[in-house]
Design a protein around this motif. Structure first.
Motif, PDB file in Angstrom:
ATOM      1  N   THR A 204       0.834  -1.204   0.000  1.00 41.38           N
ATOM      2  CA  THR A 204       0.000   0.000   0.000  1.00 41.38           C
ATOM      3  C   THR A 204       0.866   1.250   0.000  1.00 41.38           C
ATOM      4  O   THR A 204       0.612   2.211  -0.733  1.00 41.38           O
ATOM      5  CB  THR A 204      -0.923  -0.006   1.233  1.00 41.38           C
ATOM      6  OG1 THR A 204      -1.733  -1.194   1.203  1.00 41.38           O
ATOM      7  CG2 THR A 204      -1.814   1.218   1.237  1.00 41.38           C
ATOM      8  N   ASN A 205       1.944   1.247   0.831  1.00 43.62           N
ATOM      9  CA  ASN A 205       2.851   2.391   0.869  1.00 43.62           C
ATOM     10  C   ASN A 205       3.551   2.580  -0.469  1.00 43.62           C
ATOM     11  O   ASN A 205       3.751   3.711  -0.930  1.00 43.62           O
ATOM     12  CB  ASN A 205       3.886   2.203   1.980  1.00 43.62           C
ATOM     13  CG  ASN A 205       3.256   2.239   3.360  1.00 43.62           C
ATOM     14  OD1 ASN A 205       2.191   2.837   3.549  1.00 43.62           O
ATOM     15  ND2 ASN A 205       3.887   1.593   4.340  1.00 43.62           N
ATOM     16  N   VAL A 206       3.939   1.478  -1.079  1.00 46.56           N
ATOM     17  CA  VAL A 206       4.595   1.570  -2.388  1.00 46.56           C
ATOM     18  C   VAL A 206       3.654   2.194  -3.404  1.00 46.56           C
ATOM     19  O   VAL A 206       4.056   3.036  -4.225  1.00 46.56           O
ATOM     20  CB  VAL A 206       5.067   0.171  -2.846  1.00 46.56           C
ATOM     21  CG1 VAL A 206       5.497   0.199  -4.303  1.00 46.56           C
ATOM     22  CG2 VAL A 206       6.218  -0.315  -1.971  1.00 46.56           C
ATOM     23  N   LYS A 207       2.366   1.794  -3.347  1.00 45.68           N
ATOM     24  CA  LYS A 207       1.400   2.373  -4.280  1.00 45.68           C
ATOM     25  C   LYS A 207       1.236   3.872  -4.024  1.00 45.68           C
ATOM     26  O   LYS A 207       1.133   4.670  -4.967  1.00 45.68           O
ATOM     27  CB  LYS A 207       0.062   1.659  -4.136  1.00 45.68           C
ATOM     28  CG  LYS A 207       0.068   0.229  -4.667  1.00 45.68           C
ATOM     29  CD  LYS A 207      -1.294  -0.425  -4.506  1.00 45.68           C
ATOM     30  CE  LYS A 207      -1.292  -1.857  -5.038  1.00 45.68           C
ATOM     31  NZ  LYS A 207      -2.602  -2.503  -4.861  1.00 45.68           N
ATOM     32  N   SER A 208       1.240   4.273  -2.727  1.00 45.25           N
ATOM     33  CA  SER A 208       1.111   5.704  -2.402  1.00 45.25           C
ATOM     34  C   SER A 208       2.309   6.474  -2.913  1.00 45.25           C
ATOM     35  O   SER A 208       2.181   7.557  -3.496  1.00 45.25           O
ATOM     36  CB  SER A 208       0.968   5.871  -0.889  1.00 45.25           C
ATOM     37  OG  SER A 208      -0.179   5.194  -0.406  1.00 45.25           O
ATOM     38  N   ILE A 209       3.511   5.926  -2.677  1.00 44.07           N
ATOM     39  CA  ILE A 209       4.726   6.588  -3.169  1.00 44.07           C
ATOM     40  C   ILE A 209       4.710   6.687  -4.679  1.00 44.07           C
ATOM     41  O   ILE A 209       5.088   7.708  -5.269  1.00 44.07           O
ATOM     42  CB  ILE A 209       5.968   5.815  -2.678  1.00 44.07           C
ATOM     43  CG1 ILE A 209       6.080   5.922  -1.148  1.00 44.07           C
ATOM     44  CG2 ILE A 209       7.236   6.343  -3.336  1.00 44.07           C
ATOM     45  CD1 ILE A 209       7.148   5.041  -0.541  1.00 44.07           C
ATOM     46  N   SER A 210       4.258   5.626  -5.324  1.00 41.39           N
ATOM     47  CA  SER A 210       4.179   5.649  -6.783  1.00 41.39           C
ATOM     48  C   SER A 210       3.217   6.731  -7.256  1.00 41.39           C
ATOM     49  O   SER A 210       3.503   7.457  -8.224  1.00 41.39           O
ATOM     50  CB  SER A 210       3.730   4.274  -7.293  1.00 41.39           C
ATOM     51  OG  SER A 210       3.572   4.280  -8.686  1.00 41.39           O
ATOM     52  N   HIS A 211       2.079   6.861  -6.537  1.00 36.81           N
ATOM     53  CA  HIS A 211       1.117   7.912  -6.900  1.00 36.81           C
ATOM     54  C   HIS A 211       1.736   9.290  -6.705  1.00 36.81           C
ATOM     55  O   HIS A 211       1.570  10.198  -7.535  1.00 36.81           O
ATOM     56  CB  HIS A 211      -0.141   7.757  -6.047  1.00 36.81           C
ATOM     57  CG  HIS A 211      -1.191   8.795  -6.343  1.00 36.81           C
ATOM     58  ND1 HIS A 211      -1.897   8.821  -7.526  1.00 36.81           N
ATOM     59  CD2 HIS A 211      -1.628   9.861  -5.606  1.00 36.81           C
ATOM     60  CE1 HIS A 211      -2.741   9.846  -7.519  1.00 36.81           C
ATOM     61  NE2 HIS A 211      -2.597  10.492  -6.353  1.00 36.81           N
ATOM     62  N   GLY A 212       2.504   9.472  -5.572  1.00 36.51           N
ATOM     63  CA  GLY A 212       3.170  10.754  -5.340  1.00 36.51           C
ATOM     64  C   GLY A 212       4.202  11.058  -6.410  1.00 36.51           C
ATOM     65  O   GLY A 212       4.344  12.210  -6.860  1.00 36.51           O
ATOM     66  N   LEU A 213       4.944  10.040  -6.833  1.00 36.44           N
ATOM     67  CA  LEU A 213       5.929  10.244  -7.902  1.00 36.44           C
ATOM     68  C   LEU A 213       5.247  10.641  -9.198  1.00 36.44           C
ATOM     69  O   LEU A 213       5.766  11.474  -9.954  1.00 36.44           O
ATOM     70  CB  LEU A 213       6.747   8.953  -8.095  1.00 36.44           C
ATOM     71  CG  LEU A 213       7.728   8.603  -6.966  1.00 36.44           C
ATOM     72  CD1 LEU A 213       8.382   7.262  -7.250  1.00 36.44           C
ATOM     73  CD2 LEU A 213       8.802   9.690  -6.811  1.00 36.44           C
ATOM     74  N   ASP A 214       4.075  10.051  -9.443  1.00 34.55           N
ATOM     75  CA  ASP A 214       3.332  10.444 -10.642  1.00 34.55           C
ATOM     76  C   ASP A 214       2.946  11.916 -10.576  1.00 34.55           C
ATOM     77  O   ASP A 214       3.031  12.647 -11.576  1.00 34.55           O
ATOM     78  CB  ASP A 214       2.078   9.576 -10.788  1.00 34.55           C
ATOM     79  CG  ASP A 214       2.417   8.126 -11.096  1.00 34.55           C
ATOM     80  OD1 ASP A 214       3.539   7.893 -11.599  1.00 34.55           O
ATOM     81  OD2 ASP A 214       1.576   7.250 -10.842  1.00 34.55           O
ATOM     82  N   THR A 215       2.527  12.366  -9.364  1.00 38.19           N
ATOM     83  CA  THR A 215       2.151  13.780  -9.200  1.00 38.19           C
ATOM     84  C   THR A 215       3.355  14.691  -9.415  1.00 38.19           C
ATOM     85  O   THR A 215       3.264  15.718 -10.091  1.00 38.19           O
ATOM     86  CB  THR A 215       1.561  13.992  -7.799  1.00 38.19           C
ATOM     87  OG1 THR A 215       0.455  13.097  -7.605  1.00 38.19           O
ATOM     88  CG2 THR A 215       1.092  15.425  -7.625  1.00 38.19           C
ATOM     89  N   VAL A 216       4.504  14.321  -8.803  1.00 36.51           N
ATOM     90  CA  VAL A 216       5.727  15.127  -8.978  1.00 36.51           C
ATOM     91  C   VAL A 216       6.115  15.186 -10.440  1.00 36.51           C
ATOM     92  O   VAL A 216       6.514  16.237 -10.959  1.00 36.51           O
ATOM     93  CB  VAL A 216       6.865  14.523  -8.120  1.00 36.51           C
ATOM     94  CG1 VAL A 216       8.187  15.202  -8.449  1.00 36.51           C
ATOM     95  CG2 VAL A 216       6.548  14.684  -6.638  1.00 36.51           C
ATOM     96  N   THR A 217       6.017  14.066 -11.110  1.00 35.70           N
ATOM     97  CA  THR A 217       6.364  14.035 -12.536  1.00 35.70           C
ATOM     98  C   THR A 217       5.454  14.962 -13.332  1.00 35.70           C
ATOM     99  O   THR A 217       5.905  15.693 -14.226  1.00 35.70           O
ATOM    100  CB  THR A 217       6.245  12.596 -13.068  1.00 35.70           C
ATOM    101  OG1 THR A 217       7.081  11.738 -12.300  1.00 35.70           O
ATOM    102  CG2 THR A 217       6.649  12.524 -14.525  1.00 35.70           C
ATOM    103  N   ALA A 218       4.157  14.945 -13.003  1.00 32.97           N
ATOM    104  CA  ALA A 218       3.216  15.833 -13.695  1.00 32.97           C
ATOM    105  C   ALA A 218       3.560  17.300 -13.431  1.00 32.97           C
ATOM    106  O   ALA A 218       3.544  18.140 -14.351  1.00 32.97           O
ATOM    107  CB  ALA A 218       1.791  15.530 -13.248  1.00 32.97           C
TER     108      ALA A 218
END
Length: 300
Positions: A204-218
């Motif tokens: 779950t944490n990995v998925k959250s971090i991945s979502h945050g990385l997607d936001t930073v990338t955007a």
């Protein structure tokens, strides 16, 4: 009316019929088909141990007949005659050989190796015969000496193994190994429980971090687009112009022929300017103290 068949006659017929049926049944169970047409040939051997009536007769591995009789050859002592019942369509060349062999699974058999001669053995004739060495006898002759040499070593090995099995140190080592194995199993079980409990949280944490990385990338993409839209060319030109002006100003400061250059690089001029400034300052102070000395007013 006189009976044609009495009871004794009927019983006799039944007994004879039963005997005939029994004989045919035994032959059938042995694989002998008395009604199948066959040609008969003879083969002679010194020893037929293991060969039985109904043993197969083959040509190139294919069954073409069977042994019908085995009898001692009284006319030729030391030989045993074997009657072979072969397929009626099979013709045996005179240079053929009938070999008796054996296998561990199926027992003894007779194999006919057909010759190349055009002349055929007449039905009822003798086929040249010889026997291959008995498999078990060959094994005994070849293997038993080696086995006899190995047996003392095996006995010594078993003795040493028994001593080793009774060694207290070995028993203690095995017990320690059992304890270590139990600890490893316990640790493995605990690790599995930990993984099963914590792995979903980690994922779950990995998925959250991945979502945050997607936001930073955007956001980086948006920032990059904004930077591209800025008038960077004008800014660069202004910076270049400012740099050029600073360079010119610095050159003027370093040039002794310019006013700023003289002021910055000529100590004598700098001293004179300081003295003039000091004199002017003294004059202003004196004027403030004694204005009448410098300003005269006449009354009419």
């Amino acid at each position: 009316m006189k009976k044609i068949f009495n009871k004794e006659f009927i019983i006799g017929i039944c007994v004879i019929t039963a005997i005939v049926i029994l004989i045919f049944g035994i032959d059938y169970l042995k694989g002998i088909n008395l009604f199948s047409p066959a040609n008969f040939y003879y083969a002679s051997y010194d020893n037929v141990a293991g060969l039985e009536i109904s043993s197969p007769v083959t040509v190139d591995g294919y069954k073409v007949g069977q042994v019908r009789e085995i009898q001692f050859d009284y006319e030729n002592p030391g030989k045993i005659k074997v009657l072979l019942a072969l397929n009626k369509n099979l013709r045996i060349p005179v240079d053929s050989k009938a070999t008796m062999g054996s296998t561990l699974m199926s027992g003894n058999f007779i194999s006919i190796k057909l010759g190349k001669s055009a002349e055929k053995i007449p039905v009822g004739g003798d086929i040249e015969s010889y026997a291959t060495p008995d498999l078990m006898a060959s094994l005994s002759d070849d293997v038993m000496p080696a086995v006899n040499q190995i047996l003392p070593r095996v006995d010594s090995l078993l003795y040493n193994l028994n001593r080793l099995a009774g060694d207290p140190a070995l028993i203690a080592s095995i017990e320690r190994l059992d304890g270590i194995t139990g600890n490893v199993l316990t640790a493995t079980s605990g690790l599995n429980s930990t993984i099963n409990r914590d792995l979903p949280i980690v994922m779950t944490n990995v998925k959250s971090i991945s979502h945050g990385l997607d936001t930073v990338t955007a956001n980086l993409g948006i920032l990059s687009s904004q930077l591209k839209s800025l008038p960077l060319n004008n800014t660069v030109e202004n910076v270049n112009a400012l740099t050029e002006n600073l360079t010119k100003f610095t050159n003027q400061l370093n040039d002794k022929n310019s006013t700023l250059g003289l002021l910055m690089n000529d100590p004598e001029l700098y001293g004179k300017l300081n003295r003039v400034a000091a004199d002017v300052d003294s004059l202003i102070v004196d004027i403030k103290k004694n204005p009448k000395r410098y300003i005269s007013i006449k009354l009419l």
